[in-house]
Scaffold this active site. Structure first.
Site, mmCIF file in Angstrom:
data_model
loop_
_atom_site.group_PDB
_atom_site.id
_atom_site.type_symbol
_atom_site.label_atom_id
_atom_site.label_comp_id
_atom_site.label_asym_id
_atom_site.label_seq_id
_atom_site.Cartn_x
_atom_site.Cartn_y
_atom_site.Cartn_z
ATOM 1 N N THR A 159 41.086 -25.016 7.803
ATOM 2 C CA THR A 159 42.116 -25.627 8.635
ATOM 3 C C THR A 159 43.498 -25.063 8.304
ATOM 4 O OG1 THR A 159 40.933 -27.675 8.949
ATOM 5 C CG2 THR A 159 43.309 -27.868 8.906
ATOM 6 N N GLY A 163 37.088 -33.963 6.039
ATOM 7 C CA GLY A 163 37.851 -34.889 6.860
ATOM 8 C C GLY A 163 37.484 -36.359 6.708
ATOM 9 N N THR A 175 44.088 -30.658 4.325
ATOM 10 C CA THR A 175 42.881 -29.887 4.609
ATOM 11 C C THR A 175 41.788 -30.329 3.651
ATOM 12 O OG1 THR A 175 41.825 -27.732 4.646
ATOM 13 C CG2 THR A 175 43.703 -27.960 3.148
ATOM 14 N N GLY A 176 40.584 -30.450 4.151
ATOM 15 C CA GLY A 176 39.508 -30.868 3.258
ATOM 16 C C GLY A 176 38.404 -31.537 4.049
ATOM 17 N N ARG A 224 31.920 -35.012 16.738
ATOM 18 C CA ARG A 224 32.560 -35.461 15.494
ATOM 19 C C ARG A 224 34.050 -35.080 15.484
ATOM 20 N NH1 ARG A 224 35.445 -32.580 11.242
ATOM 21 N NH2 ARG A 224 35.160 -33.707 9.314
ATOM 22 N N GLY A 255 37.427 -35.020 12.927
ATOM 23 C CA GLY A 255 37.826 -35.119 11.516
ATOM 24 C C GLY A 255 39.189 -35.769 11.356
ATOM 25 N N ASP A 256 39.813 -35.495 10.230
ATOM 26 C CA ASP A 256 41.101 -36.117 9.905
ATOM 27 C C ASP A 256 42.287 -35.469 10.623
ATOM 28 O OD1 ASP A 256 40.434 -33.814 8.344
ATOM 29 O OD2 ASP A 256 42.222 -34.169 7.136
HETATM 30 N N1 ASP Z 1 39.775 -31.367 7.534
HETATM 31 C C1 ASP Z 1 39.019 -30.615 8.484
HETATM 32 C C2 ASP Z 1 37.998 -31.521 9.122
HETATM 33 O O1 ASP Z 1 37.384 -32.308 8.439
HETATM 34 C C3 ASP Z 1 38.338 -29.439 7.897
HETATM 35 C C4 ASP Z 1 39.239 -28.489 7.164
HETATM 36 O O2 ASP Z 1 40.177 -28.904 6.504
HETATM 37 O O3 ASP Z 1 38.991 -27.263 7.243
HETATM 38 O O4 ASP Z 1 37.762 -31.401 10.292
#
Ligand code: ASP
Length: 322
Positions: free
Chosen positions: A190, A244, A241-242, A218, A220-221
């Site tokens: 991300t 989510g 980022t992480g 789905r 994410g965050d």
């Molecule tokens: N946070 C993002 C998600 O869960 C993924 C990412 O950080 O690459 O969609």
């Protein structure tokens, strides 16, 4: 008489301090966190990542230096990262279980707590620009799927084939993930950016393709205000980022801002506290941010995070590993 002079000197001092503060600006970006190890990276690829991050930082820095706004800086920097195949956003986004790209993005401005977000976007080249449009030209905060794309078209955005976002590298990853029946690949690519402009305004933005092999639309965050993105001129701006699901459950970006607000602690300590909560639940990832005084934070609980900043005095840092 003496009293008058003292008062005048005090007023001049306050004005000059204000001026100094007003000229402070900064920009920080991330390109995802995860198991990013030097031993798995060729020199060429490392240089490519660093060059692209520098290009994005330079674009934002130029806007800030020439008295542009933090929202323009954030949008410009994120567009460069979205257009690069290296990161999981825009072209180069990871693929869902049905081998399509579905993108999420959000943006927030700290002077008025305005926000715009979109999810499940399949045909808009720069999702961050659409998130900005939602914020500035709709009465809503969050639009999704076909409706969001209809809104985009009504505002003059071009639509492009979903295929044009897809790269061979991401196709291979999703096919491998499908064999393992997993959505976790330990790499989160991300992209995100936070900027503070000369006027004291903070903007945060985040853009992603989500997680490899995701199913059932789905989300994410990233498009969730308070989880992936948050900005408040009284505290800070944050982009995450992480994994989510863990970032949503910990309301990560708002949690960091709230600690600064209520506990009056610094941004680095606040980020550490929040990332610990993410880890304790079993999640991983990283955050970047800038507080209202221009202090820059980049923290993560993974092996690496693509990241960098430039401050108003020209101090620059671009890093990848722990
Ligand atoms: N946070 C993002 C998600 O869960 C993924 C990412 O950080 O690459 O969609």
């Amino acid at each position: 008489m003496k009293k008058k002079y003292t008062l005048l000197a005090l007023i001049l001092l306050i004005i000059s301090c204000e001026t100094v503060n007003k000229n402070e600006f900064a920009i920080v970006i991330h390109g995802g966190a995860g198991t990013i190890l030097k031993e798995n990276m060729s020199n060429e690829l490392e240089t490519a990542y660093k060059n692209k991050m520098k290009e994005a930082l330079d674009a934002g820095y130029y806007i800030l230096k020439t008295s542009g706004t933090s929202i323009d800086a954030v949008e410009a920097a994120i567009k460069i990262l979205e257009d690069s195949e290296l990161f999981n956003a825009g072209r180069g986004s990871v693929l869902s279980n049905n081998e399509e790209v579905e993108m999420d993005a959000s943006i927030m401005t700290g002077h008025n707590l305005n926000a715009g977000a979109i999810s499940g976007i399949k045909h808009i080249k720069n999702p961050i620009s659409l998130a900005r449009k939602v914020m500035e030209e709709s009465e809503h905060v969050f639009l999704s799927g076909k409706g969001a794309e209809d809104f985009a078209v009504s505002k003059g955005f071009e639509t492009i084939e979903n295929n044009s976002f897809i790269t061979e590298r991401r196709l291979n990853s999703v096919r491998n993930a499908k064999k393992r029946d997993s959505i976790q690949d330990n790499k989160f690519g991300t992209v995100g950016c936070v900027a503070l402009d000369k006027f004291g305004n903070i903007t945060s933005g985040t853009s992603t393709g989500g997680m490899t092999n995701k199913k059932w639309n789905r989300i994410g965050d990233v498009p969730i205000i308070g989880a992936g993105t948050y900005a408040n001129n009284n505290t800070c701006g944050i982009s995450s980022t992480g994994w989510g699901e863990y970032f949503i459950r910990n309301v990560v970006a708002y949690d960091i801002s709230s600690q600064i607000d209520y506990l009056k602690i610094d941004i680095n300590q606040a980020a550490k506290n929040t990332l610990k909560k993410v880890k304790d639940l079993g999640g991983s990832g990283g955050v970047i941010g800038i507080d209202k005084n221009g202090n820059v934070m980049m923290d993560f609980n993974t092996k690496g995070m693509y990241r960098g900043y430039i401050k108003s005095d020209g101090e620059i840092k671009i890093e990848i590993y722990q």
